[in-house]
Design a protein around this motif. Structure first.
Motif, PDB file in Angstrom:
ATOM      1  N   UNK A  43       0.767  -1.152  -0.053  1.00 24.46           N
ATOM      2  CA  UNK A  43      -0.060   0.037   0.099  1.00 24.46           C
ATOM      3  C   UNK A  43       0.788   1.303  -0.076  1.00 24.46           C
ATOM      4  N   UNK A  44       2.026   1.283   0.766  1.00 23.68           N
ATOM      5  CA  UNK A  44       3.076   2.271   0.669  1.00 23.68           C
ATOM      6  C   UNK A  44       3.357   2.924  -0.688  1.00 23.68           C
ATOM      7  N   UNK A  45       3.738   1.731  -1.582  1.00 25.82           N
ATOM      8  CA  UNK A  45       4.213   1.755  -2.710  1.00 25.82           C
ATOM      9  C   UNK A  45       3.102   2.223  -3.790  1.00 25.82           C
ATOM     10  N   UNK A  46       1.927   1.932  -3.488  1.00 26.03           N
ATOM     11  CA  UNK A  46       0.588   2.250  -4.099  1.00 26.03           C
ATOM     12  C   UNK A  46       0.446   3.535  -3.851  1.00 26.03           C
ATOM     13  N   UNK A  47       0.357   3.968  -2.660  1.00 23.37           N
ATOM     14  CA  UNK A  47       0.060   5.373  -2.387  1.00 23.37           C
ATOM     15  C   UNK A  47       1.352   6.480  -3.075  1.00 23.37           C
ATOM     16  N   UNK A  51      -1.933   6.249  -6.270  1.00 25.78           N
ATOM     17  CA  UNK A  51      -3.309   5.488  -5.886  1.00 25.78           C
ATOM     18  C   UNK A  51      -3.932   6.141  -5.145  1.00 25.78           C
ATOM     19  N   UNK A  52      -5.343   5.889  -4.932  1.00 28.07           N
ATOM     20  CA  UNK A  52      -6.118   6.639  -3.974  1.00 28.07           C
ATOM     21  C   UNK A  52      -5.861   5.996  -2.626  1.00 28.07           C
ATOM     22  N   UNK A  53      -6.112   6.618  -1.576  1.00 23.34           N
ATOM     23  CA  UNK A  53      -5.932   6.134  -0.187  1.00 23.34           C
ATOM     24  C   UNK A  53      -6.972   4.998  -0.146  1.00 23.34           C
ATOM     25  N   UNK A  54      -8.269   5.061  -0.433  1.00 21.56           N
ATOM     26  CA  UNK A  54      -9.111   3.829  -0.333  1.00 21.56           C
ATOM     27  C   UNK A  54      -8.929   2.713  -1.010  1.00 21.56           C
ATOM     28  N   UNK A  55      -8.058   2.942  -2.273  1.00 19.38           N
ATOM     29  CA  UNK A  55      -7.448   1.682  -3.070  1.00 19.38           C
ATOM     30  C   UNK A  55      -6.300   1.112  -2.406  1.00 19.38           C
ATOM     31  N   UNK A  57      -6.082   1.084   1.056  1.00 20.24           N
ATOM     32  CA  UNK A  57      -6.226   0.378   2.170  1.00 20.24           C
ATOM     33  C   UNK A  57      -7.026  -0.896   1.748  1.00 20.24           C
ATOM     34  N   UNK A  58      -7.911  -0.959   0.602  1.00 20.83           N
ATOM     35  CA  UNK A  58      -8.297  -2.013   0.330  1.00 20.83           C
ATOM     36  C   UNK A  58      -7.537  -2.907  -0.069  1.00 20.83           C
ATOM     37  N   UNK A  59      -6.545  -2.474  -0.718  1.00 22.57           N
ATOM     38  CA  UNK A  59      -5.425  -3.795  -1.292  1.00 22.57           C
ATOM     39  C   UNK A  59      -4.701  -4.334   0.024  1.00 22.57           C
TER      40      UNK A  59
END
Length: 117
Positions: A43-47, A51-55, A57-59
């Motif tokens: 999620x850190x890399x996605x952020x 990527x959105x925070x919701x995406x 967090x869902x991941x």
């Protein structure tokens, strides 16, 4: 006897060598630790990449669910592997081979000259 071609004995606390007094490492625990690390890192890399925070967090929640399920299955398989083998298991005690006509296996059985769709 020491010679130029023999390796010296490293001390027992040398870095990179397992400590003989330490308990053996559990492979499932190591695997779950790496999975938990990935639940944080992905999620850190996605952020980082927008990527959105919701995406993200869902991941993270999805990875945590998969990690938990894998941990549960790995522990269950370890317990099953640790059980003694044989027919002494209580669940198998009532099952016996029955003599008689063998069970039919498979689906439709067409005749010898019957065309099959």
């Amino acid at each position: 006897m020491s010679g130029p071609h023999q390796r010296p004995e490293p001390p027992s606390g040398a870095p990179g060598l397992p400590d003989p007094a330490a308990p053996p490492r559990d492979g499932v625990t190591d695997l779950v630790r790496w999975a938990a690390f990935s639940c944080f890192l992905v999620p850190v890399v996605l952020l980082w990449y927008g990527t959105s925070f919701a995406g993200a967090a869902g991941t993270a929640l999805g990875l945590a669910a998969v990690t938990g399920a894998c941990r549960l299955l790995l522990r269950r398989s370890e317990r099953a592997a640790a059980r003694p083998t044989g027919d002494h298991h209580p669940a198998r005690a009532g099952r016996r081979h029955r003599a008689g006509r063998p069970a039919r296996r498979g689906g439709r059985h067409a005749g010898e000259n019957t065309p099959v769709d």
